[in-house]
Write an enzyme that holds these catalytic residues in place. Structure first.
Site, PDB file in Angstrom:
ATOM      1  N   ASP A  32      -5.022   2.690  -2.545  1.00  0.00           N
ATOM      2  CA  ASP A  32      -6.184   2.966  -1.690  1.00  0.00           C
ATOM      3  C   ASP A  32      -6.896   4.249  -2.108  1.00  0.00           C
ATOM      4  O   ASP A  32      -6.380   5.347  -1.908  1.00  0.00           O
ATOM      5  CB  ASP A  32      -5.722   3.127  -0.230  1.00  0.00           C
ATOM      6  CG  ASP A  32      -5.365   1.790   0.398  1.00  0.00           C
ATOM      7  OD1 ASP A  32      -6.213   0.879   0.370  1.00  0.00           O
ATOM      8  OD2 ASP A  32      -4.243   1.658   0.922  1.00  0.00           O
ATOM      9  N   HIS A  47      -8.045  -0.612  -4.510  1.00  0.00           N
ATOM     10  CA  HIS A  47      -9.009  -0.807  -3.421  1.00  0.00           C
ATOM     11  C   HIS A  47      -9.881   0.443  -3.326  1.00  0.00           C
ATOM     12  O   HIS A  47      -9.422   1.488  -2.874  1.00  0.00           O
ATOM     13  CB  HIS A  47      -8.222  -1.050  -2.115  1.00  0.00           C
ATOM     14  CG  HIS A  47      -9.072  -1.203  -0.895  1.00  0.00           C
ATOM     15  ND1 HIS A  47      -8.560  -1.154   0.380  1.00  0.00           N
ATOM     16  CD2 HIS A  47     -10.401  -1.424  -0.746  1.00  0.00           C
ATOM     17  CE1 HIS A  47      -9.536  -1.319   1.256  1.00  0.00           C
ATOM     18  NE2 HIS A  47     -10.663  -1.483   0.603  1.00  0.00           N
ATOM     19  N   MET A 101     -11.142  -6.657   5.607  1.00  0.00           N
ATOM     20  CA  MET A 101     -10.459  -5.549   6.281  1.00  0.00           C
ATOM     21  C   MET A 101     -10.140  -5.948   7.719  1.00  0.00           C
ATOM     22  O   MET A 101     -11.024  -6.382   8.460  1.00  0.00           O
ATOM     23  CB  MET A 101     -11.332  -4.296   6.289  1.00  0.00           C
ATOM     24  CG  MET A 101     -11.500  -3.614   4.938  1.00  0.00           C
ATOM     25  SD  MET A 101      -9.976  -3.126   4.115  1.00  0.00           S
ATOM     26  CE  MET A 101      -9.228  -2.000   5.308  1.00  0.00           C
ATOM     27  N   MET A 139      -9.965   6.813  -1.614  1.00  0.00           N
ATOM     28  CA  MET A 139     -10.951   7.213  -0.592  1.00  0.00           C
ATOM     29  C   MET A 139     -11.664   8.488  -1.023  1.00  0.00           C
ATOM     30  O   MET A 139     -11.028   9.386  -1.582  1.00  0.00           O
ATOM     31  CB  MET A 139     -10.236   7.487   0.728  1.00  0.00           C
ATOM     32  CG  MET A 139      -9.411   6.320   1.218  1.00  0.00           C
ATOM     33  SD  MET A 139      -8.608   6.724   2.765  1.00  0.00           S
ATOM     34  CE  MET A 139      -7.610   5.240   2.987  1.00  0.00           C
ATOM     35  N   SER A 152       0.851  -1.205   0.000  1.00  0.00           N
ATOM     36  CA  SER A 152       0.000   0.000   0.000  1.00  0.00           C
ATOM     37  C   SER A 152       0.879   1.244   0.000  1.00  0.00           C
ATOM     38  O   SER A 152       1.726   1.429   0.879  1.00  0.00           O
ATOM     39  CB  SER A 152      -0.898  -0.002   1.243  1.00  0.00           C
ATOM     40  OG  SER A 152      -1.435   1.294   1.429  1.00  0.00           O
ATOM     41  N   MET A 154     -12.505   2.624  -1.729  1.00  0.00           N
ATOM     42  CA  MET A 154     -13.290   2.919  -0.527  1.00  0.00           C
ATOM     43  C   MET A 154     -14.116   4.160  -0.853  1.00  0.00           C
ATOM     44  O   MET A 154     -13.881   5.258  -0.339  1.00  0.00           O
ATOM     45  CB  MET A 154     -12.338   3.153   0.660  1.00  0.00           C
ATOM     46  CG  MET A 154     -11.696   1.851   1.133  1.00  0.00           C
ATOM     47  SD  MET A 154     -10.236   2.111   2.155  1.00  0.00           S
ATOM     48  CE  MET A 154      -9.022   2.330   0.854  1.00  0.00           C
ATOM     49  N   ASP A 165      -6.096  -6.729   4.833  1.00  0.00           N
ATOM     50  CA  ASP A 165      -5.622  -5.350   4.689  1.00  0.00           C
ATOM     51  C   ASP A 165      -5.797  -4.607   6.007  1.00  0.00           C
ATOM     52  O   ASP A 165      -6.919  -4.448   6.490  1.00  0.00           O
ATOM     53  CB  ASP A 165      -6.440  -4.679   3.570  1.00  0.00           C
ATOM     54  CG  ASP A 165      -5.986  -3.275   3.253  1.00  0.00           C
ATOM     55  OD1 ASP A 165      -4.941  -2.840   3.770  1.00  0.00           O
ATOM     56  OD2 ASP A 165      -6.691  -2.608   2.471  1.00  0.00           O
ATOM     57  N   HIS A 173      -0.753  -1.797  -4.017  1.00  0.00           N
ATOM     58  CA  HIS A 173      -2.113  -1.612  -3.493  1.00  0.00           C
ATOM     59  C   HIS A 173      -2.421  -0.121  -3.447  1.00  0.00           C
ATOM     60  O   HIS A 173      -1.733   0.660  -2.800  1.00  0.00           O
ATOM     61  CB  HIS A 173      -2.185  -2.233  -2.101  1.00  0.00           C
ATOM     62  CG  HIS A 173      -3.542  -2.221  -1.477  1.00  0.00           C
ATOM     63  ND1 HIS A 173      -4.499  -3.175  -1.749  1.00  0.00           N
ATOM     64  CD2 HIS A 173      -4.110  -1.377  -0.568  1.00  0.00           C
ATOM     65  CE1 HIS A 173      -5.587  -2.931  -1.035  1.00  0.00           C
ATOM     66  NE2 HIS A 173      -5.375  -1.835  -0.311  1.00  0.00           N
TER      67      HIS A 173
HETATM   68  C1  DX5 Z   1      -6.880   1.378   5.078  1.00  0.00           C
HETATM   69  C2  DX5 Z   1      -6.239   0.901   3.787  1.00  0.00           C
HETATM   70  C3  DX5 Z   1      -5.050   0.014   3.967  1.00  0.00           C
HETATM   71  C4  DX5 Z   1      -3.936   0.597   4.776  1.00  0.00           C
HETATM   72  C5  DX5 Z   1      -2.801  -0.372   4.967  1.00  0.00           C
HETATM   73  O1  DX5 Z   1      -8.067   2.023   4.780  1.00  0.00           O
HETATM   74  O2  DX5 Z   1      -7.185   0.174   3.030  1.00  0.00           O
HETATM   75  O3  DX5 Z   1      -4.593  -0.428   2.705  1.00  0.00           O
HETATM   76  O4  DX5 Z   1      -3.435   1.768   4.216  1.00  0.00           O
HETATM   77  O5  DX5 Z   1      -1.851   0.271   5.730  1.00  0.00           O
HETATM   78  P1  DX5 Z   1      -1.173  -0.389   7.005  1.00  0.00           P
HETATM   79  O6  DX5 Z   1      -0.383  -1.568   6.494  1.00  0.00           O
HETATM   80  O7  DX5 Z   1      -0.324   0.697   7.524  1.00  0.00           O
HETATM   81  O8  DX5 Z   1      -2.242  -0.805   7.959  1.00  0.00           O
HETATM   82 ZN    ZN Z   2      -6.474  -0.966   1.250  1.00  0.00          ZN
END
Ligand code: DX5
Ligand code: ZN
Length: 219
Positions: free
Chosen positions: A35, A66, A137, A37, A8, A68, A173, A33
């Site tokens: 993320d 991913h 998650m 948001m 990530s 969100m 994750d 990965h």
């Molecule tokens: C959280 C994300 C994860 C997160 C992982 O919303 O989906 O991918 O950033 O980061 P770590 O490994 O730091 O928990």
């Molecule tokens: Zn993620």
């Protein structure tokens, strides 16, 4: 079961993203990965299509996206065009799961479904024959650097049993590090997302190796 590591970039040094991606390539992660948001589905904003396009256009890594976001189905085509190889969305979003999976496949990507810690594992069962990835998650989505929720191992276990012989990845994750990886893998996870653990580690190659090969002496 061969484990894979998806890195990530959420907590990477975004001013030097190209260097961070190159470090991850040298450390031989299996995927990147990404993320995404929207500030509505989760109480945070990150990055989206233009950043994916920049990264995907300059890396050979598999792009594991991913989402969100509240209405993922509206953006599938654009994420695919920007270079996504797999798109995973949340069953708690407002999009129809079957239609969203169909759109992801139609765009030429692998499809994944994800559930937050409060959603029972049973929610994914109707879709197991339609997807290539199930993401459990292990923290509340929204932020990197949180602690692994140990109770999630029961859910991972249940979904692994339900998957049976299906060729579907079981992704975890949130909070994956040297102390939690074995619990996730022993419960049945085979695709491990890690962010802060990789970027904080003094030797990223060793950290990736440890996640992929296990940590004797840990739980
Ligand atoms: C959280 C994300 C994860 C997160 C992982 O919303 O989906 O991918 O950033 O980061 P770590 O490994 O730091 O928990
Ligand atoms: Zn993620």
């Amino acid at each position: 079961m061969k484990r894979k590591v998806s890195a990530s970039i959420l907590n990477s040094d975004l001013l030097h993203l190209a260097d961070e991606v190159s470090l991850l390539e040298h450390a031989k992660v299996d995927m990147l990965h990404f993320d995404v948001m929207d500030g509505i589905f989760v109480p945070n904003l990150s990055f989206g299509i233009p950043v994916l396009q920049a990264v995907a256009g300059n890396s050979h890594l598999f792009m594991d996206v991913h989402l969100m976001i509240i209405r993922p189905h509206l953006y599938i085509t654009e994420f695919a065009k920007a270079g996504a190889d797999m798109i995973t969305f949340h069953l708690e979003s407002e999009s129809d799961p079957v239609e969203t999976i169909r759109l992801i496949h139609e765009a030429g990507c692998k499809a994944g479904i994800s559930i937050k810690p409060g959603t029972p594992g049973e929610a994914v069962l109707p879709y197991l024959d339609m997807v290539e990835n199930v993401l459990v998650m292990t923290v509340e989505p929204g932020f990197g650097g949180q602690s692994f929720i140990w109770e999630m191992t029961d859910k991972i276990h249940m979904i692994r049993d339900a998957l049976g012989e299906r060729d579907v990845m079981l992704q975890v994750d949130g909070g994956i590090n040297d102390e939690t990886v074995n619990a996730a893998v022993n419960a049945g996870a085979d695709l491990l997302v890690a962010g802060s653990y990789l970027f904080k580690h003094p030797d990223m190659n060793a950290a990736v190796q440890l996640l992929r090969c296990g940590n004797e002496g840990s739980v």
